[in-house]
Design an enzyme around this catalytic site. Structure first.
Site, mmCIF file in Angstrom:
data_model
loop_
_atom_site.group_PDB
_atom_site.id
_atom_site.type_symbol
_atom_site.label_atom_id
_atom_site.label_comp_id
_atom_site.label_asym_id
_atom_site.label_seq_id
_atom_site.Cartn_x
_atom_site.Cartn_y
_atom_site.Cartn_z
ATOM 1 N N ASP A 117 14.512 66.196 -16.354
ATOM 2 C CA ASP A 117 13.475 65.296 -15.845
ATOM 3 C C ASP A 117 12.985 65.748 -14.475
ATOM 4 O O ASP A 117 13.748 65.736 -13.501
ATOM 5 C CB ASP A 117 14.045 63.879 -15.714
ATOM 6 C CG ASP A 117 14.288 63.241 -17.061
ATOM 7 O OD1 ASP A 117 13.351 63.190 -17.876
ATOM 8 O OD2 ASP A 117 15.432 62.809 -17.306
ATOM 9 N N HIS A 122 10.746 67.646 -19.125
ATOM 10 C CA HIS A 122 9.888 66.462 -19.137
ATOM 11 C C HIS A 122 9.273 66.294 -17.747
ATOM 12 O O HIS A 122 9.972 65.928 -16.801
ATOM 13 C CB HIS A 122 10.767 65.245 -19.516
ATOM 14 C CG HIS A 122 10.067 63.935 -19.476
ATOM 15 N ND1 HIS A 122 10.766 62.738 -19.516
ATOM 16 C CD2 HIS A 122 8.757 63.598 -19.437
ATOM 17 C CE1 HIS A 122 9.901 61.730 -19.483
ATOM 18 N NE2 HIS A 122 8.683 62.220 -19.426
ATOM 19 N N MET A 164 7.243 64.464 -15.108
ATOM 20 C CA MET A 164 6.673 63.184 -14.680
ATOM 21 C C MET A 164 5.984 63.445 -13.344
ATOM 22 O O MET A 164 6.436 62.999 -12.278
ATOM 23 C CB MET A 164 7.785 62.134 -14.560
ATOM 24 C CG MET A 164 8.249 61.642 -15.929
ATOM 25 S SD MET A 164 9.871 60.895 -15.900
ATOM 26 C CE MET A 164 10.873 62.369 -16.095
ATOM 27 N N MET A 166 10.475 64.832 -11.503
ATOM 28 C CA MET A 166 9.690 63.702 -10.967
ATOM 29 C C MET A 166 9.150 64.043 -9.585
ATOM 30 O O MET A 166 9.878 64.623 -8.770
ATOM 31 C CB MET A 166 10.570 62.461 -10.842
ATOM 32 C CG MET A 166 11.271 62.071 -12.122
ATOM 33 S SD MET A 166 12.330 60.658 -11.841
ATOM 34 C CE MET A 166 13.079 60.474 -13.443
ATOM 35 N N SER A 189 20.361 63.946 -20.945
ATOM 36 C CA SER A 189 19.471 64.030 -19.787
ATOM 37 C C SER A 189 20.280 64.324 -18.529
ATOM 38 O O SER A 189 21.083 63.498 -18.072
ATOM 39 C CB SER A 189 18.699 62.723 -19.611
ATOM 40 O OG SER A 189 17.943 62.809 -18.427
ATOM 41 N N ASP A 230 12.960 58.526 -25.331
ATOM 42 C CA ASP A 230 13.534 58.768 -24.004
ATOM 43 C C ASP A 230 13.659 57.481 -23.203
ATOM 44 O O ASP A 230 12.646 56.880 -22.822
ATOM 45 C CB ASP A 230 12.646 59.781 -23.260
ATOM 46 C CG ASP A 230 13.257 60.226 -21.949
ATOM 47 O OD1 ASP A 230 14.406 59.854 -21.666
ATOM 48 O OD2 ASP A 230 12.562 60.949 -21.210
ATOM 49 N N MET A 249 8.300 56.977 -24.395
ATOM 50 C CA MET A 249 9.140 56.426 -23.337
ATOM 51 C C MET A 249 9.579 55.021 -23.756
ATOM 52 O O MET A 249 8.741 54.146 -23.999
ATOM 53 C CB MET A 249 8.379 56.353 -22.011
ATOM 54 C CG MET A 249 8.022 57.698 -21.396
ATOM 55 S SD MET A 249 9.418 58.827 -21.220
ATOM 56 C CE MET A 249 10.545 57.865 -20.196
ATOM 57 N N HIS A 290 17.919 68.034 -21.653
ATOM 58 C CA HIS A 290 16.704 67.322 -21.244
ATOM 59 C C HIS A 290 16.654 67.306 -19.720
ATOM 60 O O HIS A 290 17.596 66.875 -19.041
ATOM 61 C CB HIS A 290 16.709 65.895 -21.796
ATOM 62 C CG HIS A 290 15.441 65.142 -21.515
ATOM 63 N ND1 HIS A 290 14.309 65.283 -22.285
ATOM 64 C CD2 HIS A 290 15.122 64.251 -20.550
ATOM 65 C CE1 HIS A 290 13.350 64.517 -21.809
ATOM 66 N NE2 HIS A 290 13.815 63.873 -20.742
HETATM 67 C C1 DX5 Z 1 13.415 58.403 -17.277
HETATM 68 C C2 DX5 Z 1 13.781 59.771 -17.790
HETATM 69 C C3 DX5 Z 1 14.880 59.779 -18.776
HETATM 70 C C4 DX5 Z 1 16.203 59.319 -18.224
HETATM 71 C C5 DX5 Z 1 16.947 58.700 -19.355
HETATM 72 O O1 DX5 Z 1 12.283 58.476 -16.505
HETATM 73 O O2 DX5 Z 1 12.659 60.368 -18.416
HETATM 74 O O3 DX5 Z 1 15.019 61.055 -19.402
HETATM 75 O O4 DX5 Z 1 16.961 60.361 -17.684
HETATM 76 O O5 DX5 Z 1 18.102 58.131 -18.852
HETATM 77 P P1 DX5 Z 1 18.882 56.971 -19.581
HETATM 78 O O6 DX5 Z 1 19.334 57.513 -20.918
HETATM 79 O O7 DX5 Z 1 19.987 56.664 -18.650
HETATM 80 O O8 DX5 Z 1 17.903 55.824 -19.768
HETATM 81 ZN ZN ZN Z 2 12.972 62.257 -19.652
#
Ligand code: DX5
Ligand code: ZN
Length: 215
Positions: free
Chosen positions: A34, A65, A67, A36, A7, A174, A136, A32
């Site tokens: 993220d 991903h 969010m 947000m 990630s 994740d 999650m 990956h």
């Molecule tokens: C959290 C993200 C994850 C995050 C995981 O909201 O969706 O992808 O980056 O990070 P770690 O592995 O540090 O929990």
């Molecule tokens: Zn993620």
């Protein structure tokens, strides 16, 4: 053997090129990413210009991903930015079936993510239309959180649902994934492991990826 998706949220944003090249040369399978929006989750990560920069360096599929609320607005944009898998949250989509159709019509694999409190049973009718379900194992919004143990049972019940429906769906986990829980996750049915902090905060990230890959 699971697919490993480091990630990028946990990478060094002052030297993204170095960390992306590390993923390229490692045994990792996907990037990956993220995204947000500060509304669906209480944090803002990064947006299109940064994803475009990653796309320019990445030599492996981008697993994006979202969010964000109302993700339909950006499906075309994420397709243009080279996403191979586009995952939206069940909790953020009123017309999830329509969103999934749109993702597929743009040529991407369609994923749906479930927050830790959302039961597997809500996927009963949509599962045949999906390519991936992301469970999650932390509350989304931040990297570096502790793994929620209840995820182990959730993986098993998702696996049971997928088999019962004879669906071709990958199970992705994740949040808080480390070498301590990865083996049990794989034994329970996980196909893709996302790992942020565990990889990027390590002294030798490539070695951590190799270890996860060999489980
Ligand atoms: C959290 C993200 C994850 C995050 C995981 O909201 O969706 O992808 O980056 O990070 P770690 O592995 O540090 O929990
Ligand atoms: Zn993620």
């Amino acid at each position: 053997m699971a697919l490993i998706a480091p990630s990028i949220l946990a990478a060094d944003f002052g030297n993204l090129e170095k960390d992306c090249k590390m993923v390229n040369s490692s045994l990792a399978d996907w990037f990956h990413i993220d995204i947000m929006d500060g509304v669906f989750v209480p944090n803002i990560s990064f947006g299109m210009p940064v994803l475009k920069a990653i796309q320019g360096i990445a030599e492996k599929p981008l697993d994006v991903h979202l969010m964000i609320v109302d993700p339909d607005r950006y499906v075309d944009t994420f397709a243009d930015l080279g996403s191979a898998v586009l995952t939206v949250h069940y909790e953020a989509c009123t017309h999830l079936h329509r969103t999934v159709q749109k993702i597929k019509s743009c040529g991407m694999k369609a994923g749906v993510a479930l927050n830790p409190h959302t039961p597997i049973a809500v996927l009963e009718d949509i599962i045949p239309n999906l390519d991936l379900v992301c469970l999650m194992s932390v509350n989304p919004g931040f990297g570096g959180q502790s793994f929620i143990e209840g995820t182990f049972n959730k993986v098993k019940s998702l696996k049971t649902l997928i088999e019962r429906k004879e669906a071709a769906v990958q199970i992705e986990i994740d949040g808080g994934v480390t070498d301590k829980n990865a083996e049990t996750l794989i034994a329970s049915g996980a196909d893709v492991l996302v790992a942020g902090s565990h990889v990027f905060k390590a002294e030798d990230p490539e070695d951590v990826i190799r270890t996860l890959k060999q489980l």
